[in-house]
Design a protein around this motif. Structure first.
Motif, short mmCIF file in Angstrom:
data_model
loop_
_atom_site.label_atom_id
_atom_site.label_comp_id
_atom_site.label_asym_id
_atom_site.label_seq_id
_atom_site.Cartn_x
_atom_site.Cartn_y
_atom_site.Cartn_z
N SER A 163 0.78 -1.36 0.03
CA SER A 163 -0.02 -0.11 0.11
C SER A 163 0.73 1.33 0.06
CB SER A 163 -1.08 0.08 1.21
OG SER A 163 -0.09 0.27 2.43
N GLY A 164 0.33 2.40 -0.27
CA GLY A 164 0.88 3.77 -0.33
C GLY A 164 1.55 3.94 1.24
N SER A 165 0.58 3.57 2.18
CA SER A 165 1.01 3.93 3.61
C SER A 165 2.19 3.15 4.01
CB SER A 165 -0.36 3.21 4.44
OG SER A 165 -1.58 4.18 3.90
N SER A 166 2.28 1.81 3.41
CA SER A 166 3.42 0.95 3.97
C SER A 166 4.61 1.49 3.09
CB SER A 166 3.11 -0.54 3.20
OG SER A 166 2.21 -0.95 4.04
N GLU A 198 9.29 12.15 -0.67
CA GLU A 198 7.91 12.84 -1.46
C GLU A 198 6.76 11.80 -0.89
OE1 GLU A 198 8.69 13.50 -5.86
OE2 GLU A 198 10.57 12.75 -4.93
N ASP A 199 5.51 12.57 -0.80
CA ASP A 199 4.39 11.81 -0.93
C ASP A 199 3.72 11.77 -2.31
OD1 ASP A 199 1.79 10.69 -0.73
OD2 ASP A 199 1.27 11.11 1.20
N ALA A 200 4.11 10.97 -3.09
CA ALA A 200 3.62 11.08 -4.52
C ALA A 200 2.54 10.12 -4.89
CB ALA A 200 5.00 10.71 -5.27
N PHE A 246 4.48 6.01 -3.37
CA PHE A 246 3.30 6.07 -4.38
C PHE A 246 2.40 4.72 -3.68
CE2 PHE A 246 6.68 7.47 -7.00
CZ PHE A 246 6.18 8.22 -7.81
N SER A 247 1.05 5.30 -4.23
CA SER A 247 0.03 4.28 -3.80
C SER A 247 -0.61 3.91 -5.09
CB SER A 247 -1.21 5.18 -3.21
OG SER A 247 -2.07 4.12 -3.30
N PHE A 248 -0.86 2.56 -5.00
CA PHE A 248 -1.71 2.18 -6.56
C PHE A 248 -3.08 1.62 -5.98
CE2 PHE A 248 2.69 0.84 -7.04
CZ PHE A 248 3.10 2.02 -7.83
N GLY A 291 -8.14 3.84 -7.19
CA GLY A 291 -8.72 5.04 -7.70
C GLY A 291 -7.51 6.07 -8.02
N LYS A 292 -6.37 5.62 -7.77
CA LYS A 292 -5.21 6.67 -8.11
C LYS A 292 -4.87 6.62 -9.46
CE LYS A 292 -4.95 7.54 -3.72
NZ LYS A 292 -3.92 7.48 -2.69
N ASN A 293 -3.94 7.39 -9.97
CA ASN A 293 -3.83 7.70 -11.32
C ASN A 293 -3.32 6.51 -12.06
OD1 ASN A 293 -4.61 10.25 -10.55
ND2 ASN A 293 -3.10 11.14 -12.19
C1 LIG Z 1 -3.89 7.44 -1.09
C2 LIG Z 1 -2.89 8.14 -0.56
C3 LIG Z 1 -1.98 7.67 0.46
C4 LIG Z 1 -2.19 6.14 0.96
O1 LIG Z 1 -1.96 5.42 0.08
P1 LIG Z 1 -2.75 3.90 0.45
O2 LIG Z 1 -2.29 3.20 -0.80
O3 LIG Z 1 -4.19 4.29 0.42
O4 LIG Z 1 -2.40 3.38 1.81
C5 LIG Z 1 -0.99 8.61 1.25
N1 LIG Z 1 -0.89 9.72 0.90
C6 LIG Z 1 -1.89 10.26 -0.02
C7 LIG Z 1 -1.56 11.67 -0.20
C8 LIG Z 1 -2.59 9.51 -0.80
O5 LIG Z 1 -3.27 10.19 -1.51
#
Ligand SMILES: *Cc1c(COP(=O)(O)O)cnc(C)c1O
Length: 384
Positions: free
Chosen positions: A58-61, A155-157, A179-181, A184-186
């Motif tokens: 995940s993006g959180s991880s 960076e929180d990308a 990055f998050s996948f 709904g992300k790009n």
């Molecule tokens: C979606 C998002 C996250 C978290 O990503 P997950 O894959 O949902 O864990 C973190 N930061 C931002 C800015 C996001 O939009």
């Protein structure tokens, strides 16, 4: 109803290659990490202009491991923003560090570099800017200040896949990019997923170990790690979808241009992007009567969303990070007025026209005008 997002449209366009990739994975009998994930990592790193990309669940991880790998821990302060999804701030807390919030720039809604510089203390270890809604933060200025103070840039990308400025891409400006996948992300998986980009081989090795229980080889746990591995099936799906990211981004920009041109001057559209530095994960307008506008759009068959109705410091779970309302005036004023319109590459020209006329109809009526905005169908086709 025009859906805020309809992932079935994207799937319909790619059903054949996606189903082939999933079937191949199912038949292959190996379901965690593996070849499909490795080849996606190589392709994604190339796309971001970094030497490494490490796929996680995940993006959180990704944020959590980036901070751990950078050596951020108890006693450290990490400077970030309240105008973001809570995961940005939560990740800093996961590693035992202190998130220090600074307000955003009112035009770009990304970290205000002057406020960042003013908030640096001897305990500051890292800066974590967010490319909010898909617009790159001011990485030149943030990078310059960070370097002068010996801070790590992460960076929180998660919203900015493929955004570029000059020769660099999102995830390639700092020491680490996250990055998050999320679907709904790009660039979205068919489930959860994330990645960390870096060009530092030592950081990459550390993250690879940390995502897999700290193992550097089988049953040698050098670090205290986690199970943050990516599923093979997600790697296979992302590998197929990555080939379409550039075209999808152009599709999003095309929709944004239609909104920019067609929406009434009575709503505030996103500040003009300077080039390719905005990938329009979200297209948000602001209006003082946001809630009335949202209700009118729902009546007119247009689904909308709010990203986000409260800045992080006004969420109950994170209220101790600031002194309540008034702490970050730009972030708070923005949250009270923002409204996200549908934006995805598969949005049809007649739907875009309908969104525009519904928005303009409300704000013009609200302003006491009689004239209605009349829009002919959009001239170009969206290339996907
Ligand atoms: C979606 C998002 C996250 C978290 O990503 P997950 O894959 O949902 O864990 C973190 N930061 C931002 C800015 C996001 O939009």
């Amino acid at each position: 109803m025009i859906p805020f997002l309809d992932l079935r449209r994207q799937y319909a366009a790619l059903a054949e290659p996606l189903e082939a990739a999933v079937l191949e994975t199912l038949r292959g009998g190996s379901y965690v990490l593996g070849e499909a994930v490795e080849s996606f990592e190589a392709d994604f790193a190339a796309r971001c202009g970094t030497r490494h990309a490490i796929a996680v669940n995940s993006g959180s991880s990704a944020l959590h491991l980036a901070l751990l790998a950078a050596g951020v821990g108890p006693g450290d302060e990490v400077l970030t923003v309240p105008t973001t999804f809570v995961a940005t701030v939560a990740a800093v807390l996961y590693v035992g560090a202190v998130p220090v919030l600074v307000d955003v720039d009112p035009e770009t809604l990304t970290m205000d570099p002057a406020r960042f510089e003013a908030a640096i203390t001897p305990r500051t270890k890292a800066v974590l800017p967010v490319h909010f809604h898909g617009r790159l933060a001011d990485m030149a200025e943030i990078g310059r200040i960070a370097e002068a103070h010996g801070l790590i840039v992460i960076e929180d990308a998660a919203q900015a896949h493929g955004a570029t400025r000059g020769a660099l891409s999102a995830g390639g400006f700092g020491a680490l990019g996250c990055f998050s996948f999320y679907p709904g992300k790009n660039l979205g998986a068919a489930g959860e997923g994330g990645a960390i980009t870096t060009s530092d081989p030592a950081l990459a090795d550390r993250i690879r170990a940390l995502r897999d229980w700290g193992q550097v080889e089988r049953s040698v746990h050098l670090l205290r790690g986690y199970n943050f591995r990516m599923d093979t099936i997600q790697g296979a799906i992302l590998g197929v979808k990555l080939r379409h990211l550039a075209a999808w981004t152009e599709g999003r920009r095309w929709v944004a241009r239609q909104y920019d041109a067609g929406l009434s001057e009575r709503v505030t559209c996103p500040a003009q992007a300077s080039g390719d530095d905005h990938v329009y994960h979200v297209y948000a307008i602001t209006h003082p009567a946001r809630d009335g506008l949202r209700a009118a759009l729902a009546d007119a068959g247009v689904a909308t969303n709010i990203h986000y109705p409260r800045p992080v410091h006004l969420q109950p779970a994170y209220a101790d990070l600031a002194d309540g309302p008034g702490s970050f005036p730009v972030a708070e004023a923005y949250a009270a007025r923002t409204l996200s319109l549908p934006i995805y590459p598969e949005l049809r020209p007649e739907e875009i026209a309908q969104v525009i006329s519904a928005v303009n109809g409300f704000v013009d009526a609200q302003a006491g005008q009689t004239g209605r905005f009349d829009r002919t169908a959009c001239p170009e086709e969206i290339a996907i």
